[in-house]
Scaffold this motif. Structure first.
Motif, PDB file in Angstrom:
ATOM      1  N   UNK A 124      23.804 -10.141 -13.831  1.00  0.00           N
ATOM      2  CA  UNK A 124      23.176 -11.464 -13.767  1.00  0.00           C
ATOM      3  C   UNK A 124      21.920 -11.522 -14.629  1.00  0.00           C
ATOM      4  N   UNK A 125      21.162 -10.412 -14.649  1.00  0.00           N
ATOM      5  CA  UNK A 125      19.947 -10.392 -15.463  1.00  0.00           C
ATOM      6  C   UNK A 125      20.283 -10.464 -16.944  1.00  0.00           C
ATOM      7  N   UNK A 178      26.671  -1.890 -18.992  1.00  0.00           N
ATOM      8  CA  UNK A 178      27.870  -1.049 -18.971  1.00  0.00           C
ATOM      9  C   UNK A 178      28.406  -1.096 -17.551  1.00  0.00           C
ATOM     10  N   UNK A 179      29.655  -1.518 -17.414  1.00  0.00           N
ATOM     11  CA  UNK A 179      30.262  -1.631 -16.095  1.00  0.00           C
ATOM     12  C   UNK A 179      30.608  -0.268 -15.513  1.00  0.00           C
ATOM     13  N   UNK A 239      33.356  -9.373 -17.144  1.00  0.00           N
ATOM     14  CA  UNK A 239      32.170  -9.988 -16.549  1.00  0.00           C
ATOM     15  C   UNK A 239      31.084 -10.265 -17.589  1.00  0.00           C
ATOM     16  N   UNK A 240      31.226  -9.674 -18.770  1.00  0.00           N
ATOM     17  CA  UNK A 240      30.259  -9.915 -19.839  1.00  0.00           C
ATOM     18  C   UNK A 240      30.632 -11.080 -20.736  1.00  0.00           C
ATOM     19  N   UNK A 241      31.747 -11.708 -20.430  1.00  0.00           N
ATOM     20  CA  UNK A 241      32.187 -12.872 -21.207  1.00  0.00           C
ATOM     21  C   UNK A 241      31.548 -14.125 -20.606  1.00  0.00           C
ATOM     22  N   UNK A 249      29.208  -7.000 -22.146  1.00  0.00           N
ATOM     23  CA  UNK A 249      29.537  -5.699 -21.557  1.00  0.00           C
ATOM     24  C   UNK A 249      29.906  -4.794 -22.727  1.00  0.00           C
ATOM     25  N   UNK A 250      29.101  -3.798 -22.986  1.00  0.00           N
ATOM     26  CA  UNK A 250      29.403  -2.896 -24.102  1.00  0.00           C
ATOM     27  C   UNK A 250      30.709  -2.157 -23.831  1.00  0.00           C
TER      28      UNK A 250
END
Length: 369
Positions: free
Chosen positions: A225-226, A272-273, A281-283, A294-295
């Protein structure tokens, strides 16, 4: 009394159904703090059980305690109902699984992330440090600042393995890299406190971190979220001694929101998940064609381990004791998919695959603490 062919067929069918029902393997899962759908550790175990339900025809029932003290009640209820296999997800469930297994020596049990002394328990553990080494290597190769963050959930030896591997991998890729590590807490609540994790992420960004690896269960959502909220690091806000040394993602297409929020001399932020593949989730703009935040994700295949154990019970091959899942057997790894393929080049993938082979062969020894 006259018995018709129809009656015989009906009786045979009933007997067949009865035998099939009697042979159905029943599996119970007791989850750790953070809940079944934490998008991470627990969810991976859940997905493994669901795969077993569909492919193996087993019956699965789960238990989500609202309080850790309730866990033993849920585990004992599975045993009292004669479930063939009961799995405790998370090291916090060791005492409960071990106690109920001791009470029911004729039943099978599983424990994820810790080792039970009971002979009828299969303990499923992972070489988390190996997968963490690979994502640490990727992080250091791609960091614009050379400062990386690590947010751990509960401050316990298990998560120290993630930190140790991540740090070792980062320093192997860039000896000048710096890893800042901080934990959410020292109690089980640390797995489900995204607010605290978000605060930690903010403090790390202030120190120059542009990539943060969160091994924190549900708390990791606070880091995500951050990153979604801030999206980038500004040159003007970097602390003394930290500067931009690269711009690997200059040519990657950015979202409209990113372009608007990150003007001037900036570099993108990434998380990094962990455990499950959290790349999606990084989209943030729901468009895989633009830069993902998300790298990569450090995959901990709890799903594979849970599925394997259930299959062993199904095939009457259960064996108590410890089983360790690492890079060699696909127990851990890293994720490259449609969301991050524009971030990690084929050259980087080749490099990391070479590192992976050296870890598997034993040439590279990854520290676990």
């Amino acid at each position: 009394m006259k018995t018709t062919v129809k009656n015989c067929l009906t009786l045979a069918l009933a007997v067949s159904v009865s035998l099939a029902s009697a042979q159905t393997v029943r599996v119970g899962l007791a989850y750790d703090a953070g809940g079944k759908f934490d998008k991470s550790f627990n969810q991976s175990a859940y997905e493994g059980s669901q795969r077993a339900s569909k492919k193996l025809g087993v019956q699965v029932k789960d238990f989500e305690p609202s309080d850790p003290s309730q866990t033993i009640q849920g585990i004992r209820s599975f045993a009292n109902e004669g479930f063939d296999l009961t799995i405790g997800v998370g090291f916090a469930n060791n005492a409960s699984i071990s106690q109920v297994a001791k009470e029911n020596p004729d039943l099978y049990f599983g424990l994820v992330d810790d080792v039970s002394p009971e002979k009828n328990v299969t303990s499923l553990t992972f070489s988390e440090q190996e997968g963490s080494y690979l994502v640490g290597y990727l992080a250091a190769m791609n960091s614009s600042t050379g400062v990386l963050g690590f947010v751990g959930g509960m401050d316990v030896p298990l998560i120290h393995k993630f930190e140790a591997g991540y740090t070792a991998g980062a320093l192997a890729a860039n000896p000048k890299a710096r890893v800042i590590a901080q934990y959410v807490g020292t109690t089980p609540d640390a797995w489900n406190n995204p607010g605290k994790a978000k605060e930690i992420a903010g403090s790390m960004r202030a120190k120059g971190a542009d990539i943060i690896f969160a091994a924190a269960g549900g708390s990791g959502n606070g880091v995500i979220d951050y990153v979604k909220q801030t999206q980038c690091v500004r040159a003007a806000n970097l602390p003394a001694g930290v500067r931009f040394a690269s711009n690997n993602f200059k040519a990657v297409k950015k979202s409209v929101a990113y372009t608007k929020a990150c003007t001037g001399n900036t570099r993108p932020m990434f998380f990094i998940g962990v455990d499950s593949n959290q790349n999606y989730l990084g989209d943030f703009d729901k468009n895989p064609a633009t830069m993902n935040h998300a790298l990569t994700s450090m995959l901990k295949r709890v799903d594979n381990a849970v599925y394997t154990l259930i299959n062993d019970v199904k095939e009457d091959k259960f064996k108590g004791g410890s089983r360790v899942f690492g890079l060699k057997d696909g127990g851990v790894g890293y994720a490259v998919d449609q969301y991050n393929k524009a971030l990690i080049t084929s050259t980087q993938v080749a490099k990391v695959e070479g590192i992976k082979a050296q870890i598997i062969s034993g040439k590279i020894k990854v520290p676990s603490k």
